[in-house]
Design an enzyme around this catalytic site. Structure first.
Site, PDB file in Angstrom:
ATOM      1  N   SER A 153     -40.861  28.935 -31.921  1.00  0.00           N
ATOM      2  CA  SER A 153     -40.114  29.946 -32.646  1.00  0.00           C
ATOM      3  C   SER A 153     -40.172  29.774 -34.175  1.00  0.00           C
ATOM      4  O   SER A 153     -39.890  30.712 -34.908  1.00  0.00           O
ATOM      5  CB  SER A 153     -38.653  29.928 -32.209  1.00  0.00           C
ATOM      6  OG  SER A 153     -38.043  28.716 -32.603  1.00  0.00           O
ATOM      7  N   SER A 159     -40.757  24.364 -30.588  1.00  0.00           N
ATOM      8  CA  SER A 159     -40.706  25.383 -31.642  1.00  0.00           C
ATOM      9  C   SER A 159     -41.163  24.921 -33.020  1.00  0.00           C
ATOM     10  O   SER A 159     -41.372  25.750 -33.901  1.00  0.00           O
ATOM     11  CB  SER A 159     -39.292  25.948 -31.753  1.00  0.00           C
ATOM     12  OG  SER A 159     -39.066  26.869 -30.723  1.00  0.00           O
ATOM     13  N   LYS A 207     -36.355  27.799 -42.222  1.00  0.00           N
ATOM     14  CA  LYS A 207     -36.201  28.770 -41.130  1.00  0.00           C
ATOM     15  C   LYS A 207     -34.847  29.471 -41.269  1.00  0.00           C
ATOM     16  O   LYS A 207     -33.862  28.850 -41.693  1.00  0.00           O
ATOM     17  CB  LYS A 207     -36.288  27.995 -39.810  1.00  0.00           C
ATOM     18  CG  LYS A 207     -36.391  28.812 -38.541  1.00  0.00           C
ATOM     19  CD  LYS A 207     -36.532  27.858 -37.338  1.00  0.00           C
ATOM     20  CE  LYS A 207     -36.692  28.602 -36.021  1.00  0.00           C
ATOM     21  NZ  LYS A 207     -36.856  27.668 -34.874  1.00  0.00           N
TER      22      LYS A 207
END
Ligand SMILES: [Zn+2]
Lengths: 484, 480
Positions: A153, A177, A78
């Protein structure tokens, strides 16, 4: 089998057996990325040259007989993890030009094992969102149906695994997330206990809730990844110095006699029918495998979302103050100091980030602090106590990850409250600070994946991995691939 | 109407640790801008603070030395505000549950009495960086930020509003200054800002029990300025009230050039710092054992040492006070006594010759060229009549310059005292012969001429004649 569809374990065996080189595997991944990225959009930055160089180094290492489980395995992480020399945006325009001078501990640990970095994955801006729609770099699409959101997310981290753009990925989980996008994209995602994995070098959203974890194709890979990143870090005061078990070696332990709690507050009338069907089937599977079910209660569940949006935004309002245009990141042309601050931040932050900064600033303001922040902390304690009480009777808890399968892009973007409620089953786990895992457990009528959540006791990752592995062995959900 | 000033002080004490409070960077002063920085003190994304244990130890020492309770579980908090020298957009400090609470200092007031000043709290925090205008920014009209100082450890010592005059404030401040330098946790340099003070000042009618509205005065960096700033502020407030105005709550800046204070920001403009517990740092737990260990490691404090100098070494109060002005001075004194010097004499020499020489040359006692052992040797030479007290001063000057042992100097320069009565007698004979008139005067009853003869004999002996022998022989001779 395509190289890019392999698990860590399969690829490791191939690398170790010299049937494939890391450079070949990395090249295959990079080609796969080129072919599916236009449809999926998992990456913010792809780093082909560094990846191939790292793969070549890994091949040399393997040639010397030094082949860790992760040596030569192409991964992606990420864009919230700092990577020395590689642009790190956190999904925000304000960090568009930010090249970090150091790397996150968790990535350093993977790199130390010889893992290869393919690039940095898309996410909601500053990890604030449940759909990836708040990214400044476009919305990642769900590989199972590109009209749908991948979740957030860590949407890029889940979509990249589902679309076979990386063997495994890292994400972060503040209120769901990792688990919610893993559920929406049909992969395995684990949020470790708070303190299990170092937060050093991970861009902070809400410091008391953020935790790093893996997203993988199956539970065995998840255990491998967790084993590689878990452990105490003297650079993170909140990381806990407790031994890291060998998660992989105990996976086959089984669930006979395992006591699984079903929190009644999570099986509510609003639950999507497809999700209910998947949960019922999962319960049946576990029963068949010899687990016992116990009804438990987490009575303060209703307050979790409100509590989360006070604590998380309060911490975020302070964590994001450093993006002021003075030392790094976006700086607007301005006449004076105040104008520089306001213009840089107005231009640099997106609407959801601004909304949460304002919420959090309000919650901490003089005159409101006791009514909002302090009260939220008290409720957080009650929610923690709920979990402690429930875990006195059970080993793990089983719940849905989200009330529905993935929703359509644009469907909730103008209704923040509806969007916030999609994390209703994941948020309490972060507030309690314990661990939980999402694993594939079925599909909706529309053909979108549905995830099952196993919640463990603090530092009970070993148990939920065992339970997850047993479920995976008894079902075939994880073997289905998105046809992209 | 008569007015009663009410004063409370907030003192920032910069701690003498080698590294910063939340990272491993050096705290050295005066290096290249931004050369002592890392992701943590630069406030880079993802960086996290890790508490320097040394800072905690220093804070505990400061707390125990000011009669504070040590908080068993203290909390770090974020103080949020934007400023370019504050890299994270918040300062890590303590708000609720600071490390030390409820202490006091007994200060000396005019009439020789003591007065107890309560200390509300002592907390730990990080310093900010420094704005540099001009060059560093690469533009004449620009500003740069030097973050070498960012994240250096500070203690903030907050007193209750128990002080009632500028003199009391200075007395309190001096005593606090003495303690932190004595403990070796602060260099006490006020000009460089290692020890700086904000004063909260208000006035109320004498006899009133309700405090007036206070102004906070910032930027006071010497004892003299503290006195000046407080006195100016008291008078300003009294004048304002007498003129029918009201004092407003505000922050005022002291200007050392004009000796006045001016408004910096009003209460309305005051920041809402939005304090909340820092989630990046776990609560600081301090066990009773830790506190007890720190207590055992505390040095003897100035007041205890004064008492001991008086009780065990027989010094008068004044000497004991002067000789405990700093720990180094007291150590010097005790080393001199330990080397065999008489306490009162060693004390006199330190307060006299040594202090004079230190002041003349701007030398701190720590680098005094005459060691306590050498001083004791010198005093020994007086005691055993090898040299006179007068010659000793000459020897001392030479010791200061050359660093040589007193014995060596006395021998090399032939300064040994002459006590041989034959030698002195012949000098006396010569002088009496040359000054027959004065001899007559003396014998005629003018006894003060005696001093003249002593002076002549000492002069003729180049100061080496033993004064006691000279006196005795002269008396006999003159009386005939
Ligand atoms: Zn540093």
């Amino acid at each position: 089998m395509n190289i890019f569809d392999m698990t860590i374990h399969a690829l490791h065996a191939a690398l170790k057996g010299k049937r494939v080189s890391s450079v070949e595997a990395t090249t295959a991944m990079l080609e796969r990325i080129s072919s599916v990225e236009p449809q999926v959009g998992s990456f913010i930055t792809v780093t082909p040259e560094q990846a191939l160089a790292a793969a070549a180094a890994a091949d040399q290492r393997i040639a010397r007989g030094d082949c860790d489980l992760l040596t030569g395995i192409p991964l992606a992480i990420k864009d919230i993890f700092l990577t020395e020399g590689v642009r790190t945006t956190c999904g925000s325009r304000i960090l568009d030009n930010f090249i970090p001078p150091y790397s996150a501990t968790s990535w350093e640990m993977l790199r130390g094992c010889g893992a290869v970095l393919l690039g940095k994955l898309n996410q909601d801006e500053f990890a604030m969102g449940s759909s990836n729609e708040s990214s400044a770099y476009g919305t990642t699409r769900n590989p199972w149906n590109t009209d749908y959101i991948p979740g957030g997310s860590s949407g890029g981290s889940a979509a990249a695994v589902a679309a076979s753009e990386a063997v495994a990925t890292l994400g972060t989980d503040t209120g769901g997330s990792i688990r919610q996008p893993a559920s929406h994209c049909g992969c395995v995602g684990l949020k470790p206990t708070y303190g299990r994995v170092s937060r050093y070098g991970v861009i902070a959203y809400a410091s008391s809730l953020d935790q790093v974890g893996p997203l993988t194709r199956d539970v065995a890979d998840c255990a491998t990844m967790l084993g590689a990143i878990a452990g105490h870090d003297h650079k993170d005061s909140t990381s806990v110095d407790t031994p890291v078990p060998d998660y992989s070696s105990s996976l086959t332990h089984g669930v006979k006699g395992l006591k699984i709690g079903l929190p009644k507050e999570y099986f509510i009338s609003g639950l999507d029918a497809d999700v209910q069907v998947a949960m019922d089937a999962a319960i049946e599977t576990y029963r068949r495998l010899g687990a016992e079910f116990v009804d438990v209660s987490l009575p303060h569940t209703d307050y979790a979302v409100a509590t989360y949006y006070l604590i998380a935004t309060a911490e975020a309002s302070s964590n994001l103050a450093r993006y002021d245009g003075v030392r790094f990141g976006h700086r607007a042309e301005a006449e004076g100091l105040l104008e520089m601050y306001t213009k840089s931040r107005s231009e640099g932050f997106g609407v959801e980030v601004k909304r949460r900064i304002m919420l959090g600033t309000y919650a901490l303001s003089s005159g409101y602090y006791d009514a909002y922040y302090v009260k939220a902390q008290k409720v957080r304690t009650l929610i923690m106590n709920d979990f402690t009480t429930a875990f006195a009777d059970v080993d793990v808890m089983l719940t849905p990850v989200a009330p529905t399968a993935a929703f359509k892009i644009g469907e909730k973007v103008n209704d923040p409250l509806q969007m916030y409620l999609s994390d209703i089953f994941t948020i309490p786990v972060n507030l309690a600070g314990t661990c939980a895992m999402s694993l594939p457990a079925g599909f909706s009528a529309a053909g979108l994946p549905i995830g099952l959540q196993l919640i463990g006791k603090p530092f009970g990752e070993e148990t939920i991995l065992q339970a997850g592995y047993a479920f995976e062995q008894a079902t075939e959900w994880h073997t289905r691939k998105a046809t992209i | 109407m008569k007015y009663q000033p009410v004063i409370g002080l907030e003192v920032h004490v910069q701690l003498l640790t080698d590294t910063k409070i939340f990272c491993g960077c050096s705290t050295k002063f005066g290096s290249e801008p931004n050369s002592q920085t890392c992701p943590v003190c630069l406030g880079l994304p993802g960086a996290l603070p890790v508490l320097n244990k040394k800072v905690v130890e220093f804070a505990i020492k400061a707390g125990l030395s000011t009669n504070c309770s040590i908080t068993p579980r203290s909390i770090f908090a974020r103080k949020n505000y934007f400023y370019p020298d504050l890299p994270k957009g918040y300062q890590i400090s303590q708000f609720e549950d600071p490390i030390c609470q409820w202490g006091w200092l007994d200060i000396k007031v005019d009439d020789g009495e003591t007065k107890r000043i309560r200390i509300t709290r002592i907390h730990m925090e990080e310093d900010a960086g420094k704005l540099v205008h001009g060059e560093l920014s690469g533009r004449d009209d620009g500003s740069g930020v030097d973050l070498n100082r960012a994240c250096t450890p500070l203690l903030e010592v907050v007193s209750e509003p128990d002080l009632r005059s500028s003199d009391e404030a200075v007395s309190y401040l001096k005593q606090l200054h003495q303690i932190v330098t004595w403990l070796g946790i602060c260099d006490g340099n006020m000009e460089e800002g290692s020890f700086r003070c904000d004063a909260n000042v208000s006035v109320m009618p004498v006899g009133s029990s309700t405090f007036g509205t206070r102004a906070e005065i910032k930027n006071v960096n010497s004892f003299k300025f503290v006195k000046q700033a407080i006195e100016y502020e008291i008078q300003r407030q009294i004048d304002l009230i007498e003129d029918g105005g009201t004092v407003v709550q505000e922050t005022r800046l002291f200007d050392p050039n004009s000796g006045t204070t001016r408004s910096m920001r009003s209460k309305e403009e005051a920041h809402d710092y939005r304090y909340f517990p820092d989630p990046d740092l776990v609560p600081l737990v301090i066990s009773d054992q830790w506190v007890e260990r720190s207590r055992r490691e505390l040095p003897e404090l100035p007041e205890q040492r004064q008492q001991r100098f008086m009780n065990e070494l027989g010094l008068p109060l004044y000497d004991a006070e002067v000789l405990t002005a700093s720990r180094a001075l007291a150590d010097y004194f005790e080393a001199g006594v330990a080397a065999g010097g008489n306490a009162k004499t060693v004390g006199n020499w330190i307060m006299g010759e040594i202090t004079r020489a230190l002041n003349d040359t701007g030398t701190p006692i720590e680098s005094c060229p005459v060691s306590p052992g050498q001083l004791a040797e010198l005093l020994q030479l007086i005691d055993n009549s090898t040299i006179s007290g007068k010659i000793a001063k000459t020897v001392f000057d030479e010791m200061w310059k050359s660093g040589k042992a007193p014995q060596t100097i006395v021998e090399d320069q032939g300064l040994v005292q002459v006590s041989d009565s034959g030698a002195i007698e012949s000098i006396i004979n010569g002088i009496m012969a040359a000054n027959a008139g004065q001899v007559e005067d003396y014998r005629g009853g003018k006894e003060k001429v005696f001093g003249f003869f002593v002076g002549q004999v000492m002069k003729a002996s180049k100061g080496k004649a033993n004064p006691a022998v000279v006196n005795e022989l002269l008396l006999n001779k003159l009386k005939g």
